[in-house]
Design an enzyme around this catalytic site. Structure first.
Site, PDB file in Angstrom:
ATOM      1  N   ARG A 141      -3.960   4.855  11.527  1.00 60.35           N
ATOM      2  CA  ARG A 141      -2.631   4.618  10.960  1.00 60.35           C
ATOM      3  C   ARG A 141      -1.624   4.170  12.020  1.00 60.35           C
ATOM      4  O   ARG A 141      -0.493   3.802  11.693  1.00 60.35           O
ATOM      5  CB  ARG A 141      -2.085   5.913  10.304  1.00 60.35           C
ATOM      6  CG  ARG A 141      -2.806   6.334   9.058  1.00 60.35           C
ATOM      7  CD  ARG A 141      -2.273   7.657   8.540  1.00 60.35           C
ATOM      8  NE  ARG A 141      -1.210   7.498   7.585  1.00 60.35           N
ATOM      9  CZ  ARG A 141      -1.351   7.510   6.254  1.00 60.35           C
ATOM     10  NH1 ARG A 141      -2.532   7.702   5.720  1.00 60.35           N
ATOM     11  NH2 ARG A 141      -0.317   7.360   5.460  1.00 60.35           N
ATOM     12  N   TYR A 144       0.622   0.948  12.166  1.00 54.61           N
ATOM     13  CA  TYR A 144       1.820   0.990  11.313  1.00 54.61           C
ATOM     14  C   TYR A 144       2.830   1.996  11.877  1.00 54.61           C
ATOM     15  O   TYR A 144       3.986   1.644  12.134  1.00 54.61           O
ATOM     16  CB  TYR A 144       1.400   1.369   9.901  1.00 54.61           C
ATOM     17  CG  TYR A 144       2.510   1.383   8.880  1.00 54.61           C
ATOM     18  CD1 TYR A 144       3.002   0.200   8.343  1.00 54.61           C
ATOM     19  CD2 TYR A 144       3.052   2.593   8.425  1.00 54.61           C
ATOM     20  CE1 TYR A 144       4.010   0.214   7.372  1.00 54.61           C
ATOM     21  CE2 TYR A 144       4.051   2.611   7.464  1.00 54.61           C
ATOM     22  CZ  TYR A 144       4.529   1.423   6.945  1.00 54.61           C
ATOM     23  OH  TYR A 144       5.524   1.445   5.991  1.00 54.61           O
ATOM     24  N   GLU A 146       3.097   3.614  14.841  1.00 63.58           N
ATOM     25  CA  GLU A 146       3.635   3.313  16.175  1.00 63.58           C
ATOM     26  C   GLU A 146       4.364   1.972  16.167  1.00 63.58           C
ATOM     27  O   GLU A 146       5.317   1.774  16.920  1.00 63.58           O
ATOM     28  CB  GLU A 146       2.525   3.325  17.230  1.00 63.58           C
ATOM     29  CG  GLU A 146       1.872   4.694  17.426  1.00 63.58           C
ATOM     30  CD  GLU A 146       2.759   5.738  18.110  1.00 63.58           C
ATOM     31  OE1 GLU A 146       4.002   5.571  18.178  1.00 63.58           O
ATOM     32  OE2 GLU A 146       2.203   6.748  18.577  1.00 63.58           O
ATOM     33  N   GLY A 147       3.910   1.050  15.315  1.00 60.07           N
ATOM     34  CA  GLY A 147       4.618  -0.229  15.172  1.00 60.07           C
ATOM     35  C   GLY A 147       6.042   0.008  14.690  1.00 60.07           C
ATOM     36  O   GLY A 147       7.008  -0.554  15.227  1.00 60.07           O
ATOM     37  N   THR A 209       0.857  16.677  -0.303  1.00 59.82           N
ATOM     38  CA  THR A 209       2.039  16.354  -1.118  1.00 59.82           C
ATOM     39  C   THR A 209       2.723  15.080  -0.613  1.00 59.82           C
ATOM     40  O   THR A 209       2.634  14.713   0.560  1.00 59.82           O
ATOM     41  CB  THR A 209       3.096  17.487  -1.099  1.00 59.82           C
ATOM     42  OG1 THR A 209       3.738  17.513   0.186  1.00 59.82           O
ATOM     43  CG2 THR A 209       2.491  18.834  -1.420  1.00 59.82           C
ATOM     44  N   ARG A 277       4.888  15.944   2.801  1.00 64.76           N
ATOM     45  CA  ARG A 277       6.022  15.083   3.170  1.00 64.76           C
ATOM     46  C   ARG A 277       7.158  15.291   2.174  1.00 64.76           C
ATOM     47  O   ARG A 277       6.954  15.208   0.966  1.00 64.76           O
ATOM     48  CB  ARG A 277       5.576  13.627   3.162  1.00 64.76           C
ATOM     49  CG  ARG A 277       6.681  12.673   3.567  1.00 64.76           C
ATOM     50  CD  ARG A 277       6.219  11.247   3.543  1.00 64.76           C
ATOM     51  NE  ARG A 277       5.239  10.947   4.564  1.00 64.76           N
ATOM     52  CZ  ARG A 277       4.335   9.978   4.459  1.00 64.76           C
ATOM     53  NH1 ARG A 277       4.273   9.257   3.372  1.00 64.76           N
ATOM     54  NH2 ARG A 277       3.493   9.744   5.426  1.00 64.76           N
TER      55      ARG A 277
END
Ligand code: NAD
Ligand code: UDP
Length: 313
Positions: A141, A144, A146-147, A209, A277
């Site tokens: 992931r 995305y 770290e980008g 969640t 989250r």
């Protein structure tokens, strides 16, 4: 105003373009159509104040007289951003540099569509903007996550170093009409499966969640953020803390709302999938006077009605 929306042909971008045109602005949509679709913009194409430019955000952007820039160009679904991870991080980093350079030349305000993914698999719940996150820098992931984190860094460095007027918005899981049927994100996957009578696949046990925000609320937050006091840069969380559900609950609700006969099956949990989250939105409430107005039930009904039409066609 003359407003540039990068990623304007995508899910959130198309709603934003429509809303900005309704408010009588001139809107330029820049998109490379990787996950965007011209169908999302069909009703806007005859509007003379609306222009679509097919361009990649990793290429320098040569435009004049721009007042505001919303930078949304980036695939958002894990399936799509992991398809070409090197391209994803280039889009985030080069895209940020290109929109910031454009903002600097035009003295425009530039808003970054950042993400709750900057918090990674959070050890703090709910997440406030002060939390620095728990991100795997070398996982699947990270292109995305770290980008998007690097893009936030660039925004704040351009602001401190060159005085560029910035706004950083951390978007939490947003859903609604204009998502692609093959988008790969959970709401569209579950609804399309329910409507077509296919199995609904929950990854893992379904106890993770997410808190789902309806797209109309997200766009309202975005416009308020862009037009907020110039001294307010964010980052600001925009999401719906009142709709935190497990993926199992989400599947059950969608089955009930569609009256579907689909079964729930379980698949493998993707690596580094965040366990929970939920946004703390006190800052948005205080500074932007924003809070979500659409319940999960109402938003899901709108989204189901949209997909029911698409699936039928
Ligand atoms: P989307 O995939 O529907 O839209 C992204 C758009 O960007 C598409 O039109 C795509 O073609 C375009 N694009 C991708 N790479 C590009 C490039 N290199 N050059 C030009 N255009 C490019 O996704 P969305 O859900 O509408 O997300 C919009 C933005 O909001 C993204 O930046 C995403 O990271 C952010 N965001 C979305 C969510 C969400 O839940 N929807 C959550 C957090 C952050
Ligand atoms: N998910 C799922 N089935 C699907 C798609 C996603 O169970 O068909 C899960 C996924 O593993 C994650 C949650 O739903 O735990 C949200 O996934 P999505 O890709 O929509 O968003 P993100 O993980 O980026 O928040």
């Amino acid at each position: 105003m003359r407003i540039l929306v990068t990623g304007g042909a995508g899910f959130i971008g198309s709603h934003l373009c429509r809303r900005l045109l309704k408010e009588d602005n001139e809107v330029i949509c820049l998109d490379n159509f990787f996950t965007g679709n011209v169908r999302n913009l069909e009703d806007l194409l005859s509007d003379t104040r609306f222009t679509v430019v097919e361009q990649d955000v990793t290429e320098p952007i040569d435009m004049q007289g721009i007042d505001q820039i919303y930078n949304l160009a980036c695939p958002a679904s894990p399936v799509h951003y992991q398809y070409d991870p090197v391209k994803t991080i280039r889009t985030n980093v080069m895209g940020a540099i290109n929109v910031l350079d454009l903002a600097k030349r035009n003295e425009a305000v530039v808003l970054q569509a950042s993400t709750s993914e900057v918090y990674g698999d959070p050890a703090v719940h709910p997440q406030t903007e002060a939390y620095w996150g728990n991100v795997n820098p070398i996982g699947v992931r990270s292109c995305y996550d770290e980008g998007k984190r690097a893009a936030e860094t660039l925004f704040f460095d351009y602001h401190r170093q060159y005085g560029v007027k910035i706004k950083v918005q951390r978007i939490f899981n947003t859903y609604g009409p204009n998502m692609q049927t093959d988008d790969g994100r959970v709401v569209s996957n579950f609804i399309v499966s329910a409507l077509t009578g296919k199995d609904i696949t929950i990854y893992g046990k379904g106890l993770q969640t997410r808190s789902f925000c309806y797209v109309g609320d997200q766009v309202e937050g975005m416009i308020r953020m862009m037009n907020s006091d110039p001294s307010f840069t964010g980052p600001v969380n925009i999401g719906n803390p009142y709709s935190e559900v497990t993926m199992l609950e989400l599947a059950e609700r969608i089955i009930a709302l569609t009256g579907s006969a689909s079964s729930i099956v379980f698949g493998e949990l993707p690596k580094d999938d965040p366990k929970k989250r939920r946004p703390d939105i006190s800052l948005a409430e205080k500074v932007l006077g924003w809070s979500p107005a659409t319940s999960l039930e109402d938003g899901l009904k709108e989204t189901i009605a949209y997909f029911a039409k698409i699936v039928k066609d």
